[in-house]
Motif scaffolding. Structure first.
Motif, PDB file in Angstrom:
ATOM      1  N   MET A  65       0.824  -1.203   0.000  1.00 13.15           N
ATOM      2  CA  MET A  65       0.000   0.000   0.000  1.00 13.15           C
ATOM      3  C   MET A  65       0.867   1.266   0.000  1.00 13.15           C
ATOM      4  O   MET A  65       0.587   2.213  -0.725  1.00 13.15           O
ATOM      5  N   GLY A  66       1.921   1.255   0.847  1.00  7.22           N
ATOM      6  CA  GLY A  66       2.791   2.428   0.907  1.00  7.22           C
ATOM      7  C   GLY A  66       3.468   2.706  -0.410  1.00  7.22           C
ATOM      8  O   GLY A  66       3.591   3.864  -0.835  1.00  7.22           O
ATOM      9  N   ARG A  67       3.895   1.645  -1.099  1.00  6.73           N
ATOM     10  CA  ARG A  67       4.541   1.819  -2.394  1.00  6.73           C
ATOM     11  C   ARG A  67       3.557   2.379  -3.422  1.00  6.73           C
ATOM     12  O   ARG A  67       3.923   3.206  -4.264  1.00  6.73           O
ATOM     13  N   TYR A  68       2.317   1.922  -3.335  1.00  4.85           N
ATOM     14  CA  TYR A  68       1.292   2.415  -4.262  1.00  4.85           C
ATOM     15  C   TYR A  68       1.034   3.906  -4.036  1.00  4.85           C
ATOM     16  O   TYR A  68       0.907   4.671  -4.994  1.00  4.85           O
ATOM     17  N   VAL A  69       0.951   4.319  -2.777  1.00  2.92           N
ATOM     18  CA  VAL A  69       0.700   5.729  -2.463  1.00  2.92           C
ATOM     19  C   VAL A  69       1.833   6.608  -2.984  1.00  2.92           C
ATOM     20  O   VAL A  69       1.605   7.668  -3.571  1.00  2.92           O
ATOM     21  N   ILE A  70       3.075   6.153  -2.788  1.00  5.06           N
ATOM     22  CA  ILE A  70       4.224   6.924  -3.287  1.00  5.06           C
ATOM     23  C   ILE A  70       4.168   7.040  -4.806  1.00  5.06           C
ATOM     24  O   ILE A  70       4.421   8.117  -5.378  1.00  5.06           O
ATOM     25  N   ARG A  71       3.838   5.931  -5.469  1.00  4.53           N
ATOM     26  CA  ARG A  71       3.763   5.961  -6.929  1.00  4.53           C
ATOM     27  C   ARG A  71       2.670   6.912  -7.407  1.00  4.53           C
ATOM     28  O   ARG A  71       2.858   7.663  -8.381  1.00  4.53           O
ATOM     29  N   ARG A  72       1.521   6.892  -6.727  1.00  3.81           N
ATOM     30  CA  ARG A  72       0.443   7.799  -7.105  1.00  3.81           C
ATOM     31  C   ARG A  72       0.817   9.250  -6.860  1.00  3.81           C
ATOM     32  O   ARG A  72       0.474  10.140  -7.653  1.00  3.81           O
ATOM     33  N   LEU A  73       1.521   9.539  -5.773  1.00  4.88           N
ATOM     34  CA  LEU A  73       1.959  10.907  -5.499  1.00  4.88           C
ATOM     35  C   LEU A  73       2.917  11.396  -6.576  1.00  4.88           C
ATOM     36  O   LEU A  73       2.857  12.564  -6.989  1.00  4.88           O
ATOM     37  N   LEU A  74       3.791  10.527  -7.026  1.00  2.31           N
ATOM     38  CA  LEU A  74       4.716  10.906  -8.101  1.00  2.31           C
ATOM     39  C   LEU A  74       3.966  11.133  -9.410  1.00  2.31           C
ATOM     40  O   LEU A  74       4.325  12.021 -10.193  1.00  2.31           O
ATOM     41  N   GLN A  75       2.921  10.332  -9.657  1.00  4.11           N
ATOM     42  CA  GLN A  75       2.133  10.520 -10.874  1.00  4.11           C
ATOM     43  C   GLN A  75       1.342  11.823 -10.836  1.00  4.11           C
ATOM     44  O   GLN A  75       1.006  12.380 -11.894  1.00  4.11           O
ATOM     45  N   MET A  76       1.045  12.297  -9.649  1.00  4.64           N
ATOM     46  CA  MET A  76       0.275  13.537  -9.523  1.00  4.64           C
ATOM     47  C   MET A  76       1.087  14.761  -9.919  1.00  4.64           C
ATOM     48  O   MET A  76       0.512  15.786 -10.283  1.00  4.64           O
ATOM     49  N   ILE A  77       2.413  14.666  -9.873  1.00  2.50           N
ATOM     50  CA  ILE A  77       3.256  15.827 -10.181  1.00  2.50           C
ATOM     51  C   ILE A  77       3.088  16.276 -11.629  1.00  2.50           C
ATOM     52  O   ILE A  77       2.782  17.456 -11.884  1.00  2.50           O
ATOM     53  N   PRO A  78       3.281  15.383 -12.650  1.00  2.00           N
ATOM     54  CA  PRO A  78       3.073  15.851 -14.032  1.00  2.00           C
ATOM     55  C   PRO A  78       1.637  16.256 -14.318  1.00  2.00           C
ATOM     56  O   PRO A  78       1.395  17.166 -15.123  1.00  2.00           O
ATOM     57  N   VAL A  79       0.672  15.591 -13.662  1.00  2.00           N
ATOM     58  CA  VAL A  79      -0.726  15.987 -13.860  1.00  2.00           C
ATOM     59  C   VAL A  79      -0.955  17.404 -13.336  1.00  2.00           C
ATOM     60  O   VAL A  79      -1.620  18.224 -13.980  1.00  2.00           O
TER      61      VAL A  79
END
Length: 307
Positions: A1-15
């Motif tokens: 879950m923690g890895r997924y949250v980090i990945r989603r936070l990183l994806q939010m940057i270009p968006v």
């Protein structure tokens, strides 16, 4: 879950960067904000040049955007053309709109889900037909018509509430505006919940739970409702940002000085700093709401796991 949250936070940057860039470009083609500062008269060349230097409008658009984003990451959303800090306008507007949005979301969750469950379990019966017709009428009627009628009946004719909200906008005065703001979304939540309940009530796991002799309320709350709420949670999560940004009509009707009011004033006066600043925060609200919705999926359905 923690890895997924980090990945989603990183994806939010270009968006976030892409969304704010589009907003910045769109706002900058609305018109010449300097022309609005001089009123009905045309600015003389020296004054216009000085104003453009003061507000950084003499630079190319891409440099203006980079400068603006650099300031945003330090908490500086710029200065409005009237000299007020945009962050100060946000400090007064966002708490009011947040309270209004929470009232609207509460109406959606309580009344929308309850009516959806009742009609989904009684599909085809008179109560189902009546609620479907009522929600269809609510969806068809524009929000400004619903707001004006509610203000006229409850505020002017019956005097149950004040026709307009005071400057401090206490929670009690936001009940009627919150209901008006939530009316269309509440109708959609009701219909979405009804469809999901009616579809899942015939599923094998529901029949198995009934065959085991589980109480009806436990079958509905622990089995049927949890699986049926996944599309409803998706809608409500994305609706949070839409309600905060789309409250312009409701706030104008009830004289609420929130985000919608500030956006309206900014667009009317071509105040680019105010519009871009407020919409930038709304983009963040959308992104965070979508992340929370994804995380709620795992809570509602144990079969969903994020690697």
């Amino acid at each position: 879950m923690g890895r997924y949250v980090i990945r989603r936070l990183l994806q939010m940057i270009p968006v976030f960067i892409g969304a704010t860039l589009l907003i910045f470009l769109m706002v900058n083609v609305m018109g010449d904000p300097i022309a609005g500062l001089c009123g009905d008269r045309t600015c003389d060349p020296a004054t216009e040049a000085q104003l453009r230097r003061d507000f950084g409008l003499d630079k190319p658009v891409w440099r203006q955007y980079l400068t603006y984003m650099g300031h945003v990451f330090t908490g500086d959303f710029g200065t409005a053309f009237n000299g007020q800090k945009v962050i100060d306008l946000m400090a007064t507007a966002f708490p009011i709109t947040l309270r209004l949005t929470l009232v609207a979301i509460a109406f959606e969750i309580v009344f929308g889900i309850v009516l959806g469950v009742l009609t989904g379990l009684r599909r085809g019966r008179p109560v189902d037909t009546s609620v479907l017709m009522l929600t269809l009428v609510v969806i068809a009627v524009p929000t400004f018509v619903t707001g004006l009628l509610a203000q006229l009946l409850f505020g002017v004719k019956w005097r149950i509430v004040e026709p307009s909200v005071s400057a401090s906008a206490p929670l009690g005065e936001l009940i009627l505006p919150g209901l008006v703001l939530a009316s269309v979304s509440l109708a959609y939540v009701t219909r979405l919940t009804r469809s999901s309940i009616a579809e899942n009530v015939r599923s094998d796991y529901v029949r198995t739970a009934v065959a085991k002799g589980l109480p009806r309320h436990r079958v509905i709350t622990r089995h049927l409702l949890r699986n049926s709420l996944i599309p409803v949670v998706t809608f409500i999560g994305t609706d949070i940002g839409a309600l905060m940004g789309g409250a312009i009509v409701t706030e104008r009707i009830f004289n609420i000085h929130g985000v919608g009011f500030q956006l309206y004033q900014g667009i009317l006066r071509q105040n680019t700093q105010t519009v871009v600043g407020f919409v930038t925060v709304l983009v963040i609200v959308f992104l965070v709401a979508n992340l929370l919705v994804d995380l709620l999926y795992a809570v509602l359905d144990p079969r969903i796991r994020y690697a």
